[in-house]
Design a protein around this motif. Sequence first.
Motif, PDB file in Angstrom:
ATOM      1  N   GLY A  10       0.819  -1.199   0.000  1.00 24.94           N
ATOM      2  CA  GLY A  10       0.000   0.000   0.000  1.00 24.94           C
ATOM      3  C   GLY A  10       0.853   1.249   0.000  1.00 24.94           C
ATOM      4  N   PHE A  11       0.190   2.390   0.129  1.00 21.30           N
ATOM      5  CA  PHE A  11       0.854   3.687  -0.004  1.00 21.30           C
ATOM      6  C   PHE A  11       1.950   3.882   1.042  1.00 21.30           C
ATOM      7  N   ILE A  12       1.587   3.880   2.316  1.00 22.24           N
ATOM      8  CA  ILE A  12       2.590   4.107   3.365  1.00 22.24           C
ATOM      9  C   ILE A  12       3.459   2.870   3.541  1.00 22.24           C
ATOM     10  N   GLY A  13       2.833   1.695   3.429  1.00 20.46           N
ATOM     11  CA  GLY A  13       3.577   0.447   3.607  1.00 20.46           C
ATOM     12  C   GLY A  13       4.739   0.296   2.648  1.00 20.46           C
ATOM     13  N   SER A  14       4.509   0.601   1.376  1.00 16.12           N
ATOM     14  CA  SER A  14       5.574   0.420   0.377  1.00 16.12           C
ATOM     15  C   SER A  14       6.734   1.379   0.626  1.00 16.12           C
ATOM     16  N   HIS A  15       6.419   2.610   1.016  1.00 11.84           N
ATOM     17  CA  HIS A  15       7.494   3.570   1.314  1.00 11.84           C
ATOM     18  C   HIS A  15       8.278   3.137   2.562  1.00 11.84           C
ATOM     19  N   THR A  16       7.597   2.509   3.510  1.00  8.54           N
ATOM     20  CA  THR A  16       8.282   2.029   4.711  1.00  8.54           C
ATOM     21  C   THR A  16       9.163   0.814   4.398  1.00  8.54           C
ATOM     22  N   VAL A  17       8.701  -0.067   3.504  1.00 10.57           N
ATOM     23  CA  VAL A  17       9.533  -1.198   3.069  1.00 10.57           C
ATOM     24  C   VAL A  17      10.838  -0.679   2.458  1.00 10.57           C
ATOM     25  N   GLU A  19      12.397   2.164   3.115  1.00 10.23           N
ATOM     26  CA  GLU A  19      13.281   2.694   4.167  1.00 10.23           C
ATOM     27  C   GLU A  19      13.868   1.567   5.016  1.00 10.23           C
ATOM     28  N   LEU A  20      13.098   0.521   5.275  1.00  3.25           N
ATOM     29  CA  LEU A  20      13.617  -0.632   6.028  1.00  3.25           C
ATOM     30  C   LEU A  20      14.751  -1.309   5.267  1.00  3.25           C
ATOM     31  N   GLN A  21      14.523  -1.538   3.979  1.00  2.00           N
ATOM     32  CA  GLN A  21      15.560  -2.213   3.180  1.00  2.00           C
ATOM     33  C   GLN A  21      16.796  -1.329   3.037  1.00  2.00           C
ATOM     34  N   ASN A  22      16.599  -0.030   2.944  1.00  2.00           N
ATOM     35  CA  ASN A  22      17.754   0.877   2.888  1.00  2.00           C
ATOM     36  C   ASN A  22      18.571   0.832   4.178  1.00  2.00           C
ATOM     37  N   GLU A  23      17.908   0.446   5.283  1.00  2.00           N
ATOM     38  CA  GLU A  23      18.604   0.339   6.574  1.00  2.00           C
ATOM     39  C   GLU A  23      19.117  -1.076   6.843  1.00  2.00           C
ATOM     40  N   ASP A 232      -3.223  18.387   8.796  1.00  2.00           N
ATOM     41  CA  ASP A 232      -1.751  18.403   8.844  1.00  2.00           C
ATOM     42  C   ASP A 232      -1.259  17.405   7.793  1.00  2.00           C
ATOM     43  N   TYR A 233      -0.710  17.918   6.694  1.00  2.00           N
ATOM     44  CA  TYR A 233      -0.303  17.068   5.569  1.00  2.00           C
ATOM     45  C   TYR A 233       1.191  16.774   5.658  1.00  2.00           C
ATOM     46  N   ILE A 234       1.520  15.472   5.782  1.00  2.00           N
ATOM     47  CA  ILE A 234       2.915  15.062   5.975  1.00  2.00           C
ATOM     48  C   ILE A 234       3.383  14.214   4.807  1.00  2.00           C
ATOM     49  N   HIS A 235       4.598  14.471   4.356  1.00  2.00           N
ATOM     50  CA  HIS A 235       5.177  13.706   3.237  1.00  2.00           C
ATOM     51  C   HIS A 235       5.350  12.250   3.647  1.00  2.00           C
ATOM     52  N   VAL A 236       4.944  11.355   2.773  1.00  2.00           N
ATOM     53  CA  VAL A 236       4.952   9.918   3.085  1.00  2.00           C
ATOM     54  C   VAL A 236       6.359   9.396   3.376  1.00  2.00           C
ATOM     55  N   VAL A 237       7.386   9.993   2.781  1.00  2.00           N
ATOM     56  CA  VAL A 237       8.753   9.539   3.057  1.00  2.00           C
ATOM     57  C   VAL A 237       9.156   9.899   4.494  1.00  2.00           C
ATOM     58  N   ASP A 238       8.768  11.088   4.942  1.00  2.00           N
ATOM     59  CA  ASP A 238       9.000  11.449   6.349  1.00  2.00           C
ATOM     60  C   ASP A 238       8.313  10.443   7.277  1.00  2.00           C
ATOM     61  N   LEU A 239       7.085  10.112   6.932  1.00  2.00           N
ATOM     62  CA  LEU A 239       6.307   9.166   7.742  1.00  2.00           C
ATOM     63  C   LEU A 239       6.970   7.793   7.774  1.00  2.00           C
ATOM     64  N   ALA A 240       7.420   7.327   6.611  1.00  2.00           N
ATOM     65  CA  ALA A 240       8.059   6.010   6.519  1.00  2.00           C
ATOM     66  C   ALA A 240       9.308   5.951   7.389  1.00  2.00           C
ATOM     67  N   LYS A 241      10.111   7.008   7.352  1.00  2.00           N
ATOM     68  CA  LYS A 241      11.344   7.038   8.155  1.00  2.00           C
ATOM     69  C   LYS A 241      11.031   6.950   9.650  1.00  2.00           C
ATOM     70  N   ALA A 242       9.912   7.551  10.062  1.00  2.00           N
ATOM     71  CA  ALA A 242       9.533   7.502  11.480  1.00  2.00           C
ATOM     72  C   ALA A 242       9.246   6.080  11.931  1.00  2.00           C
ATOM     73  N   VAL A 244      10.719   3.389  10.873  1.00  2.00           N
ATOM     74  CA  VAL A 244      12.009   2.706  11.057  1.00  2.00           C
ATOM     75  C   VAL A 244      12.644   3.140  12.379  1.00  2.00           C
ATOM     76  N   VAL A 245      12.571   4.434  12.676  1.00  2.00           N
ATOM     77  CA  VAL A 245      13.112   4.949  13.943  1.00  2.00           C
ATOM     78  C   VAL A 245      12.398   4.296  15.128  1.00  2.00           C
ATOM     79  N   ALA A 246      11.070   4.196  15.046  1.00  2.00           N
ATOM     80  CA  ALA A 246      10.285   3.594  16.142  1.00  2.00           C
ATOM     81  C   ALA A 246      10.601   2.116  16.300  1.00  2.00           C
ATOM     82  N   LEU A 247      10.768   1.418  15.189  1.00  2.00           N
ATOM     83  CA  LEU A 247      11.098  -0.007  15.244  1.00  2.00           C
ATOM     84  C   LEU A 247      12.462  -0.222  15.899  1.00  2.00           C
ATOM     85  N   LYS A 248      13.443   0.561  15.498  1.00  2.00           N
ATOM     86  CA  LYS A 248      14.778   0.435  16.090  1.00  2.00           C
ATOM     87  C   LYS A 248      14.737   0.706  17.595  1.00  2.00           C
TER      88      LYS A 248
END
Length: 337
Positions: A10-17, A19-23, A232-242, A244-248
């Motif tokens: 999905g939209f947010i899920g794919s962007h988070t995948v 960022e996870l793989q980049n990490e 409050d409109y937030i860029h999906v890449v910013d959201l995805a990075k958050a 990864v930070v929370a998971l770590k």
Amino acid sequence: MKILVTGGLGFIGSHTVVELQNEGFDVVVIDNLSNSSVDVIDGIERITGKKPLFENIDLRDKNLVTAFFEKYHDIEGVIHFAASKAVGESVENPLLYYENNINSLVYLLQQLQKKDKASFIFSSSCTVYGQAEQMPITENAPIQSAMSPYGNTKQIGEEIISDVAKVSNINAVLLRYFNPIGAHPSTEIGELPLGVPQNLVPFITQTAIGLRAKLSVFGNDYPTPDGTAIRDYIHVVDLAKAHVVALKRLLNKQNLEKVETFNLGTGKGSSVLEVINAFEKVSERKLNYQIVERREGDITEAYANTVKANEVLGWQSQFSLEDALASAWKWEQKIRK
């Protein structure tokens, strides 16, 4: 380290995948493709150079969920996006939302509580605050009566996670996000709703490109400066990075409580007309829009106080509203070619 991302195409899920793989995480995606496309996997691979594992599973099927965890017994963390998410649709079809959003969560947690330890990130929403009395909204704002069945599923979901965490080895972060928009700067992935968009920005971009005749603005009689609703409109890449930070934070045992809650937004509210004007500026296109009646389930305004996420998670949004709209427009132009 193997991480499960449900709704990962999905939209947010794919962007988070991405960022996870980049990490450096190994990612397994579960998606039933009800509001996504399997082609998204190729976009993720083109960005990261790596294809995530993929299982086409409907999480409402308890037996399939059980079988998944028997196959992937080394899952150490879960980021749970899979859910139906349209406010209007939830008002019209509440049972779909309660079945999909609650049952899938319960079946996942039943498997995770069997583990010695598990880290769980929940895709929650600012809808849990209802119409908050004070802006910007802090994490301590009272949880109001939900304005829609969708919002209610997020409230119930948070309660379920908190109850389970008390009696299990699950540690969780509830991420209450505001309005995700935009697309990956590569334009390899972005927001691609099936059917008529339920969210403002894809409706704007589809109108600008000629796919929709006109954009409906739901209400101009709200008690706001220009009469239109504020979000409050937030860029999906910013959201995805958050995520990864929370998971770590959980994996590194830095959490101070079994269940922690963070707002994710920019801290700035923008009205519907301000978003339209900003889009017209970045796209150099005039939008055909009309004012129509308010939509049931919508609130007047919501924007985040992000101090806790900034200070405790060490995360903050980087992209502006114009950045996000420009990326959404680039994505729309690419996929319509």
